[in-house]
Scaffold this motif. Structure first.
Motif, PDB file in Angstrom:
ATOM      1  N   ALA A 208       1.072  -1.124  -0.264  1.00  0.00           N
ATOM      2  CA  ALA A 208       0.055  -0.293   0.223  1.00  0.00           C
ATOM      3  C   ALA A 208       0.721   1.154   0.181  1.00  0.00           C
ATOM      4  O   ALA A 208       2.200   1.476   0.383  1.00  0.00           O
ATOM      5  CB  ALA A 208      -0.856   0.088   1.423  1.00  0.00           C
ATOM      6  N   VAL A 209       0.481   2.559  -1.135  1.00  0.00           N
ATOM      7  CA  VAL A 209       1.569   3.781  -1.010  1.00  0.00           C
ATOM      8  C   VAL A 209       0.916   4.811  -0.310  1.00  0.00           C
ATOM      9  O   VAL A 209      -1.055   3.973  -0.400  1.00  0.00           O
ATOM     10  CB  VAL A 209       1.719   4.183  -2.257  1.00  0.00           C
ATOM     11  N   ILE A 210       0.972   6.258   0.138  1.00  0.00           N
ATOM     12  CA  ILE A 210       0.001   7.014   1.417  1.00  0.00           C
ATOM     13  C   ILE A 210      -0.127   8.544  -0.257  1.00  0.00           C
ATOM     14  O   ILE A 210       1.261   8.577  -0.259  1.00  0.00           O
ATOM     15  CB  ILE A 210       1.112   7.072   1.938  1.00  0.00           C
ATOM     16  N   LYS A 211      -1.235   8.570  -0.399  1.00  0.00           N
ATOM     17  CA  LYS A 211      -1.464   9.606  -1.273  1.00  0.00           C
ATOM     18  C   LYS A 211      -0.564  10.570  -0.457  1.00  0.00           C
ATOM     19  O   LYS A 211      -0.517  11.103   0.922  1.00  0.00           O
ATOM     20  CB  LYS A 211      -2.828   9.500  -1.052  1.00  0.00           C
ATOM     21  N   GLN A 212       0.437  11.443  -1.966  1.00  0.00           N
ATOM     22  CA  GLN A 212       0.655  12.868  -0.860  1.00  0.00           C
ATOM     23  C   GLN A 212       0.443  13.957  -0.500  1.00  0.00           C
ATOM     24  O   GLN A 212       1.060  14.769   1.351  1.00  0.00           O
ATOM     25  CB  GLN A 212       1.873  13.595  -2.068  1.00  0.00           C
ATOM     26  N   SER A 213      -0.189  13.829  -0.258  1.00  0.00           N
ATOM     27  CA  SER A 213      -1.870  14.920   0.364  1.00  0.00           C
ATOM     28  C   SER A 213      -1.711  14.469   2.407  1.00  0.00           C
ATOM     29  O   SER A 213      -2.323  14.833   2.935  1.00  0.00           O
ATOM     30  CB  SER A 213      -2.820  15.094   0.241  1.00  0.00           C
ATOM     31  N   GLY A 214      -1.116  12.919   2.712  1.00  0.00           N
ATOM     32  CA  GLY A 214      -1.416  12.475   3.802  1.00  0.00           C
ATOM     33  C   GLY A 214      -0.079  12.014   4.195  1.00  0.00           C
ATOM     34  O   GLY A 214      -0.007  12.021   5.294  1.00  0.00           O
ATOM     35  N   MET A 215       0.738  12.608   4.183  1.00  0.00           N
ATOM     36  CA  MET A 215       2.942  12.340   4.770  1.00  0.00           C
ATOM     37  C   MET A 215       2.638  12.771   5.772  1.00  0.00           C
ATOM     38  O   MET A 215       3.223  12.325   6.780  1.00  0.00           O
ATOM     39  CB  MET A 215       3.412  13.734   3.450  1.00  0.00           C
ATOM     40  N   HIS A 216       2.121  14.239   6.135  1.00  0.00           N
ATOM     41  CA  HIS A 216       2.041  14.818   7.476  1.00  0.00           C
ATOM     42  C   HIS A 216       1.257  13.594   8.605  1.00  0.00           C
ATOM     43  O   HIS A 216       2.144  13.973   9.983  1.00  0.00           O
ATOM     44  CB  HIS A 216       1.365  16.522   7.613  1.00  0.00           C
ATOM     45  N   ALA A 217       0.270  13.188   8.095  1.00  0.00           N
ATOM     46  CA  ALA A 217      -0.524  12.309   9.070  1.00  0.00           C
ATOM     47  C   ALA A 217       0.568  11.355   9.697  1.00  0.00           C
ATOM     48  O   ALA A 217       0.859  10.015  10.790  1.00  0.00           O
ATOM     49  CB  ALA A 217      -1.907  11.380   8.582  1.00  0.00           C
ATOM     50  N   VAL A 218       1.050  10.803   8.274  1.00  0.00           N
ATOM     51  CA  VAL A 218       2.222   9.117   8.415  1.00  0.00           C
ATOM     52  C   VAL A 218       3.762   9.750   8.702  1.00  0.00           C
ATOM     53  O   VAL A 218       3.537   9.544  10.102  1.00  0.00           O
ATOM     54  CB  VAL A 218       3.071   9.110   6.757  1.00  0.00           C
ATOM     55  N   GLU A 219       4.358  11.616   8.943  1.00  0.00           N
ATOM     56  CA  GLU A 219       5.090  11.597   9.848  1.00  0.00           C
ATOM     57  C   GLU A 219       4.943  11.773  11.222  1.00  0.00           C
ATOM     58  O   GLU A 219       5.123  11.458  12.384  1.00  0.00           O
ATOM     59  CB  GLU A 219       5.424  13.708   9.873  1.00  0.00           C
ATOM     60  N   ASP A 220       3.322  11.986  11.713  1.00  0.00           N
ATOM     61  CA  ASP A 220       3.233  11.926  13.100  1.00  0.00           C
ATOM     62  C   ASP A 220       2.738  10.127  13.108  1.00  0.00           C
ATOM     63  O   ASP A 220       3.307  10.310  14.621  1.00  0.00           O
ATOM     64  CB  ASP A 220       1.293  12.527  13.389  1.00  0.00           C
ATOM     65  N   TYR A 221       2.266   9.256  13.067  1.00  0.00           N
ATOM     66  CA  TYR A 221       2.969   8.722  13.043  1.00  0.00           C
ATOM     67  C   TYR A 221       4.082   7.603  13.549  1.00  0.00           C
ATOM     68  O   TYR A 221       4.310   6.993  14.240  1.00  0.00           O
ATOM     69  CB  TYR A 221       2.062   7.510  12.032  1.00  0.00           C
ATOM     70  N   ILE A 222       5.737   8.288  12.781  1.00  0.00           N
ATOM     71  CA  ILE A 222       6.592   7.809  12.769  1.00  0.00           C
ATOM     72  C   ILE A 222       6.444   8.767  13.984  1.00  0.00           C
ATOM     73  O   ILE A 222       7.734   7.680  15.182  1.00  0.00           O
ATOM     74  CB  ILE A 222       7.395   7.983  11.911  1.00  0.00           C
ATOM     75  N   MET A 223       6.781   9.427  14.417  1.00  0.00           N
ATOM     76  CA  MET A 223       7.464  10.242  15.490  1.00  0.00           C
ATOM     77  C   MET A 223       6.488   9.736  16.773  1.00  0.00           C
ATOM     78  O   MET A 223       7.317   9.769  17.926  1.00  0.00           O
ATOM     79  CB  MET A 223       7.328  11.283  15.474  1.00  0.00           C
ATOM     80  N   SER A 224       5.225   9.506  16.791  1.00  0.00           N
ATOM     81  CA  SER A 224       4.557   8.759  17.432  1.00  0.00           C
ATOM     82  C   SER A 224       4.507   7.040  17.850  1.00  0.00           C
ATOM     83  O   SER A 224       5.168   6.763  19.303  1.00  0.00           O
ATOM     84  CB  SER A 224       2.925   8.600  17.159  1.00  0.00           C
TER      85      SER A 224
END
Length: 435
Positions: A208-224
């Protein structure tokens, strides 16, 4: 009777503190939940000894497994359905693998595995493929269906997209345990916008890939995830409890091998001590069984086993000091070991270096051990880019492993100056210097 597509006459729901409701409509999922092998997970805590640090962390591997199933179900049914890259024939396979991915965990999980050189993923596959209720249910879907489920969990299944849903750097397993563990420990670190991540997830052939518009949500997930590892999973008090748990098992194994006569014979441990544990023996082990023995071993004749069990059962944990494996610190450890022996304190059980290490995110390193598929972003022009090439936040931590070392010891033994007063004073001075 085959029932690969059979639905329940009425949808079943589980009330859940993280996902609100977990929905079950497939007969095979409902039947798997009712098997004794799956129900055993009620008696295995998700976070091992963490309840001795965060008193709310009493949740089980069963609740986590249901959560992973629900996330995969929502991704498949709400996001992937109807998209050409997704094969709907793999729906049930994905759901079963998600539900059963932790089936082989033993009591207190990783500490238990280390002492007895076990692999919970291997036992997960053995349960799925062996003479079990789980296997009987899966076989009703198809003769080769258990093998496919085991392959997904082993990450050898040909459909890489299915594997990535439960085993990747952004998978349903991590998305559930971060939120669930944060909820039950009472911390705020594990929260991130899962709804947003799922909405911008898109299926591709390999993952699965993530649309670019969701990048900040993924950043938050990784820092979490980063914060949860260092604030919860690697908490030094939890590690103290794990050190004592490990030493209890090492001591019991040593006593068994040297012919010691236990007042409470560890019959459930015999095959583990011998190194020839069967699936039947393994499935008898859970945390209720282990704690039963620990409670009885508080009254054993062996002083070390008795003391270690009492510490674990009554939360009299070891203290710790910072430790860095430099030449100077290693020399200090050698000196401490010598002084512990002079003081009549066995350093094999009471002077322990414990190390924790985590890699919060990694880019693709082909051919390396524990090869990790990176998270990919789908740009507006259709191009696919690896996350750390687009995110400065993720780039800053990519490929950077953080390691922490602690030295654990029984401070109460050192405060008791009724014996070996001078030696214990020397030990305390050395430990204070380490701080």
């Amino acid at each position: 009777m085959e029932y690969s597509g059979e639905k329940l006459s009425e949808e079943k729901v589980f009330k859940d503190p993280v996902h609100r409701y977990i929905h079950v409509r497939d007969r095979v999922i409902w039947d798997l939940i009712g098997t004794k092998e799956f129900q055993r997970l009620r008696r295995v805590k998700q976070l091992g000894t963490t309840y001795l640090t965060f008193h709310g962390a009493e949740h089980s591997r069963l609740s986590h497994s249901l959560g992973v199933y629900e996330i995969v179900r929502r991704i498949i049914d709400d996001v992937f359905e109807g998209r050409p890259e997704w094969n709907p024939e793999e729906r049930l396979l994905s759901l079963c693998a998600a539900l059963l991915h932790d089936l082989g965990h033993g009591p207190f999980s990783h500490s238990f595995e280390k002492v007895f050189d076990l692999d919970h993923e291997l036992f997960t596959r053995k349960i799925i493929l062996g003479d079990t209720e789980v296997n009987a249910v899966l076989t009703q879907v198809g003769a080769d269906f258990p093998k496919k489920v085991a392959e997904v969990i082993a990450k050898t299944y040909s459909g890489k997209l299915v594997v990535s849903l439960i085993s990747s750097q952004i998978d349903a397993d991590r998305m559930d345990y971060l939120q669930r563990d944060a909820y039950f420990t009472g911390v705020s670190y594990g929260h991130f916008d899962m709804e947003r991540i799922m909405r911008v997830m898109r299926p591709r052939e390999d993952q699965a890939v993530i649309k670019q518009s969701g990048m900040h949500a993924v950043e938050d997930y990784i820092m979490s995830r980063y914060q949860m590892y260092w604030q919860v999973y690697f908490h030094p008090v939890t590690r103290s409890a794990e050190v004592i748990l490990t030493k209890v098992l090492h001591r019991a194994k040593y006593l068994y091998e040297t012919g010691y006569h236990f007042e409470q014979d560890p019959v459930h441990f015999h095959s583990l001590f011998k190194g020839d544990v069967t699936l039947k023996d393994y499935l008898k082990m859970d945390e209720a069984v282990m704690l039963y023995y620990f409670a009885n071993w508080e009254h054993e004749g062996d002083e070390i086993l008795r003391d270690l069990c009492s510490r674990f059962m009554n939360r009299r944990l070891f203290k710790y000091t910072e430790f860095h494996p430099s030449n100077e610190q290693m020399n200090k450890l050698i000196e401490l070991t010598k002084l512990f022996k002079e003081a009549g304190i066995d350093p094999d059980y009471y002077l322990v270096v414990d190390s924790s290490s985590d890699l919060p995110y990694d880019f693709y390193r082909p051919g390396e051990e524990e090869e990790r598929l990176p998270i990919h972003l789908l740009k507006n022009n259709g191009e696919i880019r690896e996350l750390s090439r687009e995110s400065e936040i993720v780039e800053a931590i990519s490929g950077k492993r953080r390691t922490d070392h602690k030295l654990y010891y029984p401070a109460d033994f050192l405060r008791d100056e009724s014996t070996n007063k001078n030696v214990k004073q020397q030990i305390r001075r050395l430990l204070e210097m380490a701080d």
